[in-house]
Write a protein that holds these residues in place. Structure first.
Motif, PDB file in Angstrom:
ATOM      1  N   SER A 133    -146.268 -26.299  10.576  1.00  0.00           N
ATOM      2  CA  SER A 133    -146.646 -24.827  10.538  1.00  0.00           C
ATOM      3  C   SER A 133    -148.360 -24.194  11.562  1.00  0.00           C
ATOM      4  CB  SER A 133    -146.665 -24.507   9.940  1.00  0.00           C
ATOM      5  OG  SER A 133    -147.867 -24.439   8.767  1.00  0.00           O
ATOM      6  N   ALA A 134    -147.877 -22.987  11.217  1.00  0.00           N
ATOM      7  CA  ALA A 134    -149.385 -22.360  12.618  1.00  0.00           C
ATOM      8  C   ALA A 134    -149.369 -20.854  11.527  1.00  0.00           C
ATOM      9  CB  ALA A 134    -148.410 -22.166  13.767  1.00  0.00           C
ATOM     10  N   GLY A 135    -151.048 -21.194  12.065  1.00  0.00           N
ATOM     11  CA  GLY A 135    -151.990 -19.819  11.268  1.00  0.00           C
ATOM     12  C   GLY A 135    -152.476 -19.874  12.260  1.00  0.00           C
ATOM     13  N   SER A 136    -153.933 -18.658  10.991  1.00  0.00           N
ATOM     14  CA  SER A 136    -154.981 -18.277  11.902  1.00  0.00           C
ATOM     15  C   SER A 136    -156.079 -18.316  11.020  1.00  0.00           C
ATOM     16  CB  SER A 136    -154.168 -16.535  12.711  1.00  0.00           C
ATOM     17  OG  SER A 136    -153.871 -16.286  13.382  1.00  0.00           O
ATOM     18  N   GLY A 137    -156.774 -18.303  11.320  1.00  0.00           N
ATOM     19  CA  GLY A 137    -158.287 -18.436  10.676  1.00  0.00           C
ATOM     20  C   GLY A 137    -159.895 -16.971  11.286  1.00  0.00           C
ATOM     21  N   VAL A 138    -160.500 -17.370  10.467  1.00  0.00           N
ATOM     22  CA  VAL A 138    -161.660 -16.845  11.392  1.00  0.00           C
ATOM     23  C   VAL A 138    -163.043 -16.870  11.253  1.00  0.00           C
ATOM     24  CG1 VAL A 138    -162.941 -14.508  11.078  1.00  0.00           C
ATOM     25  CG2 VAL A 138    -160.873 -14.344  10.553  1.00  0.00           C
ATOM     26  N   VAL A 139    -163.764 -17.324  11.851  1.00  0.00           N
ATOM     27  CA  VAL A 139    -164.797 -18.047  11.464  1.00  0.00           C
ATOM     28  C   VAL A 139    -166.454 -17.602  10.999  1.00  0.00           C
ATOM     29  CG1 VAL A 139    -167.078 -19.278  12.590  1.00  0.00           C
ATOM     30  CG2 VAL A 139    -165.352 -19.624  13.927  1.00  0.00           C
ATOM     31  N   ILE A 140    -166.284 -17.753   9.684  1.00  0.00           N
ATOM     32  CA  ILE A 140    -167.682 -16.965   8.626  1.00  0.00           C
ATOM     33  C   ILE A 140    -168.591 -17.746   8.300  1.00  0.00           C
ATOM     34  CG2 ILE A 140    -164.874 -15.939   7.221  1.00  0.00           C
ATOM     35  CD1 ILE A 140    -166.295 -18.669   5.379  1.00  0.00           C
ATOM     36  N   ASP A 141    -168.395 -18.746   9.578  1.00  0.00           N
ATOM     37  CA  ASP A 141    -170.385 -19.227   9.763  1.00  0.00           C
ATOM     38  C   ASP A 141    -170.505 -19.726  10.706  1.00  0.00           C
ATOM     39  OD1 ASP A 141    -173.197 -20.348   8.958  1.00  0.00           O
ATOM     40  OD2 ASP A 141    -172.646 -20.764   6.397  1.00  0.00           O
ATOM     41  N   GLU A 142    -171.113 -19.858  11.386  1.00  0.00           N
ATOM     42  CA  GLU A 142    -171.168 -20.254  12.957  1.00  0.00           C
ATOM     43  C   GLU A 142    -172.619 -21.619  12.718  1.00  0.00           C
ATOM     44  OE1 GLU A 142    -172.471 -17.569  15.427  1.00  0.00           O
ATOM     45  OE2 GLU A 142    -174.446 -17.321  14.496  1.00  0.00           O
ATOM     46  N   VAL A 143    -173.112 -21.282  11.644  1.00  0.00           N
ATOM     47  CA  VAL A 143    -173.913 -22.467  11.692  1.00  0.00           C
ATOM     48  C   VAL A 143    -174.026 -23.704  10.767  1.00  0.00           C
ATOM     49  CG1 VAL A 143    -176.337 -23.374  10.713  1.00  0.00           C
ATOM     50  CG2 VAL A 143    -176.042 -21.051  11.809  1.00  0.00           C
ATOM     51  N   HIS A 144    -172.516 -23.410   9.983  1.00  0.00           N
ATOM     52  CA  HIS A 144    -171.846 -25.028   9.384  1.00  0.00           C
ATOM     53  C   HIS A 144    -170.694 -24.828   9.452  1.00  0.00           C
ATOM     54  CE1 HIS A 144    -175.250 -23.418   6.947  1.00  0.00           C
ATOM     55  NE2 HIS A 144    -175.593 -24.726   6.668  1.00  0.00           N
ATOM     56  N   GLY A 145    -170.203 -23.715  10.864  1.00  0.00           N
ATOM     57  CA  GLY A 145    -168.681 -24.075  11.468  1.00  0.00           C
ATOM     58  C   GLY A 145    -167.888 -24.545   9.992  1.00  0.00           C
ATOM     59  N   TYR A 146    -167.089 -22.880   8.693  1.00  0.00           N
ATOM     60  CA  TYR A 146    -166.667 -23.129   8.315  1.00  0.00           C
ATOM     61  C   TYR A 146    -166.092 -21.725   8.452  1.00  0.00           C
ATOM     62  CZ  TYR A 146    -170.585 -24.463   4.243  1.00  0.00           C
ATOM     63  OH  TYR A 146    -170.378 -26.168   3.635  1.00  0.00           O
ATOM     64  N   ILE A 147    -164.614 -21.637   8.417  1.00  0.00           N
ATOM     65  CA  ILE A 147    -164.085 -21.285   8.391  1.00  0.00           C
ATOM     66  C   ILE A 147    -162.593 -20.625   7.404  1.00  0.00           C
ATOM     67  CG2 ILE A 147    -161.488 -20.388   9.800  1.00  0.00           C
ATOM     68  CD1 ILE A 147    -162.450 -22.686  12.409  1.00  0.00           C
ATOM     69  N   VAL A 148    -162.385 -18.808   7.203  1.00  0.00           N
ATOM     70  CA  VAL A 148    -161.691 -18.558   6.246  1.00  0.00           C
ATOM     71  C   VAL A 148    -159.832 -18.169   6.686  1.00  0.00           C
ATOM     72  CG1 VAL A 148    -161.869 -16.824   6.542  1.00  0.00           C
ATOM     73  CG2 VAL A 148    -161.880 -17.093   4.618  1.00  0.00           C
ATOM     74  N   THR A 149    -158.855 -19.506   5.834  1.00  0.00           N
ATOM     75  CA  THR A 149    -157.879 -18.818   6.052  1.00  0.00           C
ATOM     76  C   THR A 149    -156.442 -18.236   5.307  1.00  0.00           C
ATOM     77  OG1 THR A 149    -155.339 -19.623   6.984  1.00  0.00           O
ATOM     78  CG2 THR A 149    -157.357 -20.667   6.139  1.00  0.00           C
ATOM     79  N   GLY A 206    -147.405 -18.896  17.262  1.00  0.00           N
ATOM     80  CA  GLY A 206    -148.255 -20.267  17.427  1.00  0.00           C
ATOM     81  C   GLY A 206    -148.208 -19.526  18.559  1.00  0.00           C
ATOM     82  N   LEU A 207    -148.050 -18.513  18.958  1.00  0.00           N
ATOM     83  CA  LEU A 207    -148.115 -17.553  20.697  1.00  0.00           C
ATOM     84  C   LEU A 207    -149.494 -17.784  21.519  1.00  0.00           C
ATOM     85  CD1 LEU A 207    -145.720 -15.078  21.099  1.00  0.00           C
ATOM     86  CD2 LEU A 207    -145.247 -17.550  22.320  1.00  0.00           C
ATOM     87  N   GLY A 208    -150.846 -17.973  20.462  1.00  0.00           N
ATOM     88  CA  GLY A 208    -151.908 -17.957  20.424  1.00  0.00           C
ATOM     89  C   GLY A 208    -152.404 -16.171  20.208  1.00  0.00           C
ATOM     90  N   GLN A 209    -153.771 -15.813  20.353  1.00  0.00           N
ATOM     91  CA  GLN A 209    -154.462 -15.169  20.569  1.00  0.00           C
ATOM     92  C   GLN A 209    -153.689 -13.885  20.668  1.00  0.00           C
ATOM     93  OE1 GLN A 209    -157.674 -14.382  19.927  1.00  0.00           O
ATOM     94  NE2 GLN A 209    -158.571 -16.580  18.741  1.00  0.00           N
TER      95      GLN A 209
END
Length: 451
Positions: free
Chosen positions: A82-98, A167-170
């Motif tokens: 399956s495909a989905g999306s996410g948002v970077v919430i912490d660039e220092v530690h690499g955390y992404i919320v989805t 799944g098309l991309g951005q």
């Protein structure tokens, strides 16, 4: 009204009914904002295995024994992608919320950045009730999003949904905020969704809903539409809820919800009239558990909660959601209307489970607010049990249900049917009925004038 809509309105008011393409593009151009935000939105690909629905019962040893199947009988599984999306919430530690449903049952999670780079991600934590999850990738030149507040939104504000549909991309789509505080769309009352008509489709889940200023105000979570396609009804988890949940998930890997020991119900016009208070936004306290933080803070049944921790309460589910999101041991302010006065209470938020209170001759009631209801003594304690409610009766219109136990009428205690009848002898234009339903107290307002 948002700036973009104001710009368009101004052009029409000025008499420019025919807008040139450049004029429209200039007034609605979101390109600079999107150039800042898009790098923080990622595409997520998930692989895993799950049980076939038809064979899911085989996972339960009871059913295997019941149907005489061997202990080693196993339900069929199948692989899924399956495909989905996410948002970077912490660039220092690499955390992404989805979304939690994006990574549910995943054995492999891959994150693709807008610049084409791909990383294997690990699951940090997930909360099904708010549909929020956090994953982590190596912090290699990431761009994090700026999170804002959904409380600043108004119906009609322009928003943009950014994600990975099909799944098309951005992909970025624009719409407006259609409604705020939506409930009962699948998340057990904790959500308070933002509703938008910005086109979202399968794969947009977990992506960003951003304001014109490029601030993330929500995480896209659900849609309503035939065959899973967009018809302009999408829902996003508000940024405040996402922030509270993701911080706990990062710290502990799970979400522990607080409570104060109250049960609430929506404040209807009938109940407001019975209590002599304004309708407005709020939630009616139907029960306060003995010895609970709410009881210690002085909260009482019949109180109407208008605000929790400075946030407006629209209904009963808001109280559950707001209290559940507060830090343990905090002492939030509860603004309460009691009769004709406004008071404030400060219960301590606890993680102790709410204890379930004990759940609770047949007589036909011929008149009054319980007309056409069959009543009997409660077998499990004081009160009069509703056996039958005639369709269309005053009691049915008020919301009484079979097996409700009436424990008070007009705030006079009811120990049995005989006492109930003695109270009903008086003439009633309307009555405030206190019932126990499924072990919990709630109020019902019956109005004879509706007959």
């Amino acid at each position: 009204m948002s700036r973009s809509l104001l710009a368009l309105a101004a052009l029409f008011i000025a008499g420019e009914s025919l807008l040139s393409a450049p004029a429209v593009a200039d007034s609605l151009s979101l390109a600079p904002m999107l150039q800042r935000v898009v790098p923080s939105v990622v595409s997520i690909s998930v692989q895993g295995r799950e049980l076939d629905d038809a064979d899911a019962t085989l996972a339960d040893p009871f059913y295997r024994k019941f149907f005489g199947l061997p202990d080693d009988a196993a339900p069929a599984e199948h692989s899924f992608q399956s495909a989905g999306s996410g948002v970077v919430i912490d660039e220092v530690h690499g955390y992404i919320v989805t979304n939690q449903h994006v990574i549910a049952s995943a054995s492999k999670i891959e994150v693709a950045l807008s610049d084409g780079r791909r990383f294997q991600a690990k699951l940090v934590g997930a909360d099904p009730e708010t549909d929020v999850a956090v994953v982590q990738i190596p912090p290699d030149h990431l761009v994090q999003a700026e999170f804002g507040s959904a409380s600043s939104l108004h119906v009609g504000d322009v928003v943009v949904a950014i994600g990975n549909p099909f799944g098309l991309g951005q992909t970025a789509t624009m719409g407006i905020v259609s409604a705020l505080g939506r409930r009962a769309v699948g998340s057990e009352g904790y959500e308070g969704f933002i509703q938008t008509d910005a086109s979202t489709n399968p794969g947009n889940s977990g992506g960003a809903l951003v304001s014109e200023d490029g601030v993330v105000v929500g995480i896209n979570s659900a849609i309503i539409g035939p065959a899973g396609g967009s018809i302009g009804i999408g829902f996003a988890v508000p940024a405040e809820t996402v922030g509270i949940v993701m911080r706990q998930l990062i710290l502990t890997g799970k979400l522990v919800r607080g409570e104060v020991g109250i049960l609430t119900q929506d404040l209807t016009p009938g109940l407001a009239k019975a209590f002599g208070i304004d309708v407005g936004a709020g939630a009616l306290v139907s029960e306060v558990l003995p010895g609970s933080p709410a009881a210690n803070a002085g909260i009482q049944p019949g109180d109407v909660i208008r605000m929790v921790d400075g946030r407006t309460v629209r209904g009963a589910s808001d109280v559950r959601r707001l209290v559940g999101s507060l830090p343990l041991q905090s002492k939030p302010s509860f603004q309460i209307d009691r009769a004709s006065r406004r008071i404030e209470a400060f219960p301590v938020v606890s993680d102790a489970p709410v204890a379930e209170p004990a759940a609770p001759r047949t007589i036909h009631i011929g008149r009054g607010p319980l007309a056409d209801a069959e009543m009997a003594n409660s077998p499990d304690g004081p009160g009069a049990r509703v056996v039958v409610v005639a369709e269309g009766s005053v009691a049915a219109q008020a919301g009484l249900q079979p097996d409700d136990v009436i424990v008070a009428l007009d705030q006079q205690p009811v120990t049995d049917v005989g006492q109930l009848l003695s109270i009903l002898v008086k003439e009633h234009a309307r009555a405030l009925i206190t019932v126990v339903r499924n072990g919990h107290r709630l109020f019902v307002a019956a109005d004879v004038l509706t007959q």
